[in-house]
Design an enzyme around this catalytic site. Structure first.
Site, PDB file in Angstrom:
ATOM      1  N   ARG A   1       0.834  -1.201   0.000  1.00 39.21           N
ATOM      2  CA  ARG A   1       0.000   0.000   0.000  1.00 39.21           C
ATOM      3  C   ARG A   1       0.869   1.251   0.000  1.00 39.21           C
ATOM      4  O   ARG A   1       1.820   1.374   0.775  1.00 39.21           O
ATOM      5  CB  ARG A   1      -0.903   0.003   1.234  1.00 39.21           C
TER       6      ARG A   1
ATOM      7  N   THR B   1      -6.379  -0.607  10.220  1.00 41.15           N
ATOM      8  CA  THR B   1      -6.071   0.334  11.301  1.00 41.15           C
ATOM      9  C   THR B   1      -5.854  -0.348  12.652  1.00 41.15           C
ATOM     10  O   THR B   1      -6.754  -1.021  13.179  1.00 41.15           O
ATOM     11  CB  THR B   1      -7.161   1.420  11.474  1.00 41.15           C
TER      12      THR B   1
ATOM     13  N   LYS C   1     -13.192   3.308   0.717  1.00 40.73           N
ATOM     14  CA  LYS C   1     -12.821   3.319   2.135  1.00 40.73           C
ATOM     15  C   LYS C   1     -14.008   3.862   2.937  1.00 40.73           C
ATOM     16  O   LYS C   1     -14.418   5.004   2.761  1.00 40.73           O
ATOM     17  CB  LYS C   1     -11.574   4.177   2.343  1.00 40.73           C
TER      18      LYS C   1
ATOM     19  N   ARG D   1      -5.349  17.793   7.523  1.00 42.65           N
ATOM     20  CA  ARG D   1      -4.130  17.271   8.135  1.00 42.65           C
ATOM     21  C   ARG D   1      -3.285  18.402   8.697  1.00 42.65           C
ATOM     22  O   ARG D   1      -3.367  19.550   8.242  1.00 42.65           O
ATOM     23  CB  ARG D   1      -3.300  16.496   7.107  1.00 42.65           C
TER      24      ARG D   1
END
Length: 495
Positions: A37, A292, A234, A78
């Protein structure tokens, strides 16, 4: 290797600085990495291209199929760059969120001191914040509360309610803040073009909220028969759960992105949400990845916790196709050890529960598959026949992901040896549970079931999964129904 310890569930590893050390990527593949990934939220295209070349070269040298999954950043907020790459926030202190510019960087204090100012990459976030709203950083591990906001320059003063460490590029979540998010962003489009140029097999679409988001991403690909990546939706927003069935149907695969999902929804409900997403993906025959903090403690420690081992096993029992490592391999101290342990848990879980899980899925296949689809009916019959004969494998030449998934969706106990007609499909199938992909031998006729059977037999013998005269099931297509399976036969594996 025997059928009892052959690994069905796949492993996704995030690449990063920890995998740049010499020989690490090769060791990850040897340890069990099926999918590499690339997180485009960090690093630049030069870094990504270098890592992709390393993966392609290592996979080719080792003779292993490794798919490439490139995650788009999406409209995620972010932090900007921190002076030392990270910063410790202490509970009870005050911090200021400010636009990430040169002045903000100059005002920032070092990570060893009290970090009073955090740069933010998106000005719109600062303009949308309201007093009293919570702000979560780093997948919810750090919580702030907005004390005051200023418009010019755009800044927000926040109190630290739950302290912890944040890093450059750490995600910011605002579950109570209403901000319109359009997918794909301009940055996503730039990364999509890069993904196409690098021939990525899969693209992860972040923050999907509707099936329309996926349609807009597909529209970004060039027209014609160019190599278009498969899209993985996602699931990490509350609104996505409201349109889950349509999103799964519009996707090629799904990811249970528990990081943002655990902030955007009630954290206590994440196990239930995970089961629901996996169940819907299984029912629609879409590959699903659980992601995660699978082995989060192994970022810094050589051994995981008991709870993490249990979490991995439960994802397998839920029906996931793959489990994903993020920081564990991207920046962790023990990337190879994390993959090795993950594989141990997968094999141990499948050895005990594999047969029961296969039987349960077969029993529920009536509701999981369209009754009027002849291809699915024949695939189901092949899986049922393999179980009753004790077949060592189900073998099929395949020309598309759809054809392979028409069999894989029934999750049989026997290995699915799929002989792909292209290197791209060969790599793409590396993500799908239960499939051991081979690429057609260019010296043979790829459409000839006999050639595929010989190639599959050689692979099964070499890996200790079958012996001389063992039974197997062979699926193929006559061409009369396009690339849909329409021929089923039982065979003996003879040398």
């Amino acid at each position: 290797m025997t059928q009892s310890n052959w690994q069905r569930t796949k492993i996704v590893c995030t690449l990063g600085p920890a995998t740049d050390r010499p020989g690490v990527i090769e060791r990850l593949i040897e340890a069990g990495m099926d999918v590499a990934r690339i997180n485009t939220s960090h690093g630049d295209h030069a870094d990504h291209a270098r890592r992709i070349r390393q993966v392609r070269q290592a996979a080719h040298a080792l003779g292993q199929p490794v798919a490439l999954l490139m995650d788009l950043p999406g409209p995620k907020f972010r932090l900007g760059d921190l002076p030392e790459g990270f910063c410790k926030l202490e509970e009870g202190t005050m911090v200021t969120l400010a636009e990430a510019d040169d002045d903000a960087k100059a005002d920032s204090v070092s990570a060893t001191a009290n970090c009073c100012l955090l740069p933010v990459r998106n000005r719109g976030l600062l303009q949308a914040l309201r007093t009293g709203e919570p702000v979560f950083l780093a997948d919810g591990s750090v919580e702030l509360s907005v004390e005051s906001v200023a418009a010019n320059p755009a800044r927000a003063v926040c109190g630290v309610r739950i302290g912890g460490t944040v890093r450059s590029g750490s995600g910011i979540n605002l579950p109570e803040c209403a901000i319109d998010m359009l997918i794909p962003t301009d940055e996503d489009r730039r990364h999509l073009a890069f993904a196409v140029s690098q021939e990525a097999e899969w693209v992860g679409v972040s923050f999907v909220q509707s099936a329309g988001d996926l349609a807009r991403v597909r529209a970004c690909f060039p027209p014609g028969p160019s190599l278009k990546p498969l899209l993985m939706a996602k699931i990490e927003k509350r609104r996505a759960l409201e349109d889950l069935d349509a999103i799964v149907e519009a996707s090629d695969g799904v990811m249970v992105a528990r990081g943002d999902l655990g902030v955007e929804t009630n954290l206590a409900e994440i196990p239930i949400v995970q089961k629901r997403i996996i169940s819907v993906a299984n029912a629609q025959g879409r590959p699903v990845v659980t992601a995660t903090q699978m082995l989060e403690s192994m970022v810094e420690h050589e051994h995981p916790t008991r709870a993490e081992a249990t979490d991995v096993a439960n994802a397998v029992l839920d029906g996931t196709d793959a489990v994903m490592l993020s920081a564990e391999t991207a920046i962790g101290d023990f990337p190879v050890a994390a993959v090795r342990f993950l594989q141990r848990v997968l094999i141990a879980t499948e050895e005990v529960y594999g047969a029961r899980m296969a039987q349960d899925w077969m029993n529920s296949a009536e509701t999981a598959s369209p009754a009027n689809d002849a291809g699915n009916a024949l695939s189901f019959a092949a899986c049922l026949l393999a179980a009753r004969l004790g077949a060592r494998a189900i073998i099929a030449p395949v020309q598309s992901m759809e054809m392979a998934l028409s069999v894989a969706r029934f999750r049989p106990q026997a290995p699915l040896v799929m002989v792909a007609d292209s290197v791209r499909l060969y790599r793409s199938l590396a993500l799908v549970r239960g499939i051991s992909p081979l690429v057609v031998n260019v010296r043979d006729d790829g459409a000839d079931p006999g050639s595929c059977l010989a190639q599959a037999r050689e692979w099964l013998f070499a890996h200790g999964l079958a012996q001389e005269d063992d039974p197997a099931v062979l699926l193929s297509t006559s061409g009369a129904t396009g690339d849909k399976v329409d021929t089923l036969q039982t065979v003996r594996l003879k040398g």
